[in-house]
Design a protein around this motif. Sequence first.
Motif, PDB file in Angstrom:
ATOM      1  N   TYR A   1      -1.160  11.341  -1.289  1.00 47.47           N
ATOM      2  CA  TYR A   1      -1.428  11.335  -2.681  1.00 47.47           C
ATOM      3  C   TYR A   1      -0.868   9.909  -2.396  1.00 47.47           C
ATOM      4  CZ  TYR A   1      -2.794   9.049  -6.500  1.00 47.47           C
ATOM      5  OH  TYR A   1      -2.931   8.513  -8.490  1.00 47.47           O
ATOM      6  N   TYR A   2       0.363  10.656  -2.346  1.00 43.70           N
ATOM      7  CA  TYR A   2       1.488   9.435  -2.883  1.00 43.70           C
ATOM      8  C   TYR A   2       2.055   8.205  -1.234  1.00 43.70           C
ATOM      9  CZ  TYR A   2       6.313   7.417  -4.680  1.00 43.70           C
ATOM     10  OH  TYR A   2       7.268   6.684  -4.644  1.00 43.70           O
ATOM     11  N   THR A   3       1.962   9.009  -0.105  1.00 42.15           N
ATOM     12  CA  THR A   3       1.542   8.303   0.737  1.00 42.15           C
ATOM     13  C   THR A   3       0.808   7.050   0.729  1.00 42.15           C
ATOM     14  OG1 THR A   3       2.341   9.557   2.549  1.00 42.15           O
ATOM     15  CG2 THR A   3       2.083   7.526   3.187  1.00 42.15           C
ATOM     16  N   ALA A   4      -0.098   8.157   0.767  1.00 38.00           N
ATOM     17  CA  ALA A   4      -1.559   6.423   0.133  1.00 38.00           C
ATOM     18  C   ALA A   4      -0.902   5.612  -0.485  1.00 38.00           C
ATOM     19  CB  ALA A   4      -2.679   6.926   0.256  1.00 38.00           C
ATOM     20  N   TRP A   5      -1.110   5.927  -1.368  1.00 39.05           N
ATOM     21  CA  TRP A   5      -0.993   5.021  -2.340  1.00 39.05           C
ATOM     22  C   TRP A   5       0.149   3.809  -2.257  1.00 39.05           C
ATOM     23  CZ3 TRP A   5       2.391   6.734  -7.702  1.00 39.05           C
ATOM     24  CH2 TRP A   5       2.082   5.997  -8.835  1.00 39.05           C
TER      25      TRP A   5
ATOM     26  N   ILE B   1     -11.446   1.504  -4.253  1.00 43.13           N
ATOM     27  CA  ILE B   1     -10.235   2.711  -3.938  1.00 43.13           C
ATOM     28  C   ILE B   1      -9.267   2.348  -4.768  1.00 43.13           C
ATOM     29  CG2 ILE B   1      -8.459   1.519  -2.535  1.00 43.13           C
ATOM     30  CD1 ILE B   1      -9.106   4.085  -1.012  1.00 43.13           C
ATOM     31  N   HIS B   2      -9.200   1.422  -5.659  1.00 40.16           N
ATOM     32  CA  HIS B   2      -8.240   1.282  -6.064  1.00 40.16           C
ATOM     33  C   HIS B   2      -7.694   1.789  -7.931  1.00 40.16           C
ATOM     34  CE1 HIS B   2      -4.952  -1.512  -4.417  1.00 40.16           C
ATOM     35  NE2 HIS B   2      -5.672  -1.639  -3.603  1.00 40.16           N
ATOM     36  N   LYS B   3      -9.478   2.525  -7.867  1.00 38.15           N
ATOM     37  CA  LYS B   3      -9.466   2.959  -9.120  1.00 38.15           C
ATOM     38  C   LYS B   3      -9.070   4.143  -9.534  1.00 38.15           C
ATOM     39  CE  LYS B   3     -14.888   4.856  -8.711  1.00 38.15           C
ATOM     40  NZ  LYS B   3     -15.659   4.562  -9.803  1.00 38.15           N
ATOM     41  N   TYR B   4      -8.865   4.750  -7.945  1.00 41.03           N
ATOM     42  CA  TYR B   4      -7.933   6.406  -7.638  1.00 41.03           C
ATOM     43  C   TYR B   4      -6.563   6.382  -7.897  1.00 41.03           C
ATOM     44  CZ  TYR B   4     -13.042   7.614  -6.528  1.00 41.03           C
ATOM     45  OH  TYR B   4     -14.448   7.024  -6.885  1.00 41.03           O
TER      46      TYR B   4
ATOM     47  N   LEU C   1      -2.232   1.383   0.296  1.00 42.15           N
ATOM     48  CA  LEU C   1      -2.892   0.615  -0.987  1.00 42.15           C
ATOM     49  C   LEU C   1      -2.801  -0.695  -0.944  1.00 42.15           C
ATOM     50  CD1 LEU C   1      -5.143   1.745  -2.746  1.00 42.15           C
ATOM     51  CD2 LEU C   1      -2.933   1.536  -4.472  1.00 42.15           C
ATOM     52  N   PRO C   2      -1.259  -1.112  -0.279  1.00 38.81           N
ATOM     53  CA  PRO C   2      -1.042  -2.585  -1.184  1.00 38.81           C
ATOM     54  C   PRO C   2      -2.216  -3.532   0.855  1.00 38.81           C
ATOM     55  CG  PRO C   2       0.987  -1.511  -0.929  1.00 38.81           C
ATOM     56  CD  PRO C   2      -0.100  -0.353  -1.022  1.00 38.81           C
ATOM     57  N   PHE C   3      -2.068  -2.591   1.536  1.00 40.04           N
ATOM     58  CA  PHE C   3      -2.844  -3.529   2.511  1.00 40.04           C
ATOM     59  C   PHE C   3      -3.894  -3.670   2.240  1.00 40.04           C
ATOM     60  CE2 PHE C   3       1.184  -1.931   4.550  1.00 40.04           C
ATOM     61  CZ  PHE C   3       1.581  -3.174   4.948  1.00 40.04           C
ATOM     62  N   ILE C   4      -4.532  -2.782   1.021  1.00 39.74           N
ATOM     63  CA  ILE C   4      -6.379  -3.416   0.771  1.00 39.74           C
ATOM     64  C   ILE C   4      -6.564  -3.830   0.169  1.00 39.74           C
ATOM     65  CG2 ILE C   4      -8.599  -1.514  -0.191  1.00 39.74           C
ATOM     66  CD1 ILE C   4      -6.716   1.011   1.131  1.00 39.74           C
ATOM     67  N   ASP C   5      -7.744  -4.937  -0.573  1.00 38.05           N
ATOM     68  CA  ASP C   5      -8.117  -5.783  -0.802  1.00 38.05           C
ATOM     69  C   ASP C   5      -8.051  -5.433  -2.412  1.00 38.05           C
ATOM     70  OD1 ASP C   5      -8.657  -7.914  -2.314  1.00 38.05           O
ATOM     71  OD2 ASP C   5     -11.018  -7.563  -1.865  1.00 38.05           O
TER      72      ASP C   5
END
Length: 87
Positions: A23-27, A40-43, A31-35
């Motif tokens: 979770y932390y790695t994805a966050w 997905i940002h709401k999670y 996540l900064p590379f996703i619009d």
Amino acid sequence: MATGTDQVVGLGLVAVSLIIFTYYTAWVILLPFIDSQHVIHKYFLPRAYAVAIPLVAGLLLLLCVGESPRPWAGCRVGVGVMTLSHP
């Protein structure tokens, strides 16, 4: 040898650690590379918490370790030599 309960608890701790790490790695990394309008940002929490949460957890850990009983509390350090202090 570890008992069955020990193995289940160990497996649970490893599973929780892997979930938190993923979770932390994805966050933090993905996540900064996703619009920013993507669903997905709401999670995920706001990015400011990516620094604040580990900082608070680290401070709490240091406080808990610092306040734990110290077996060497009866010792005092002399000039290059550790000696046992007598009350």
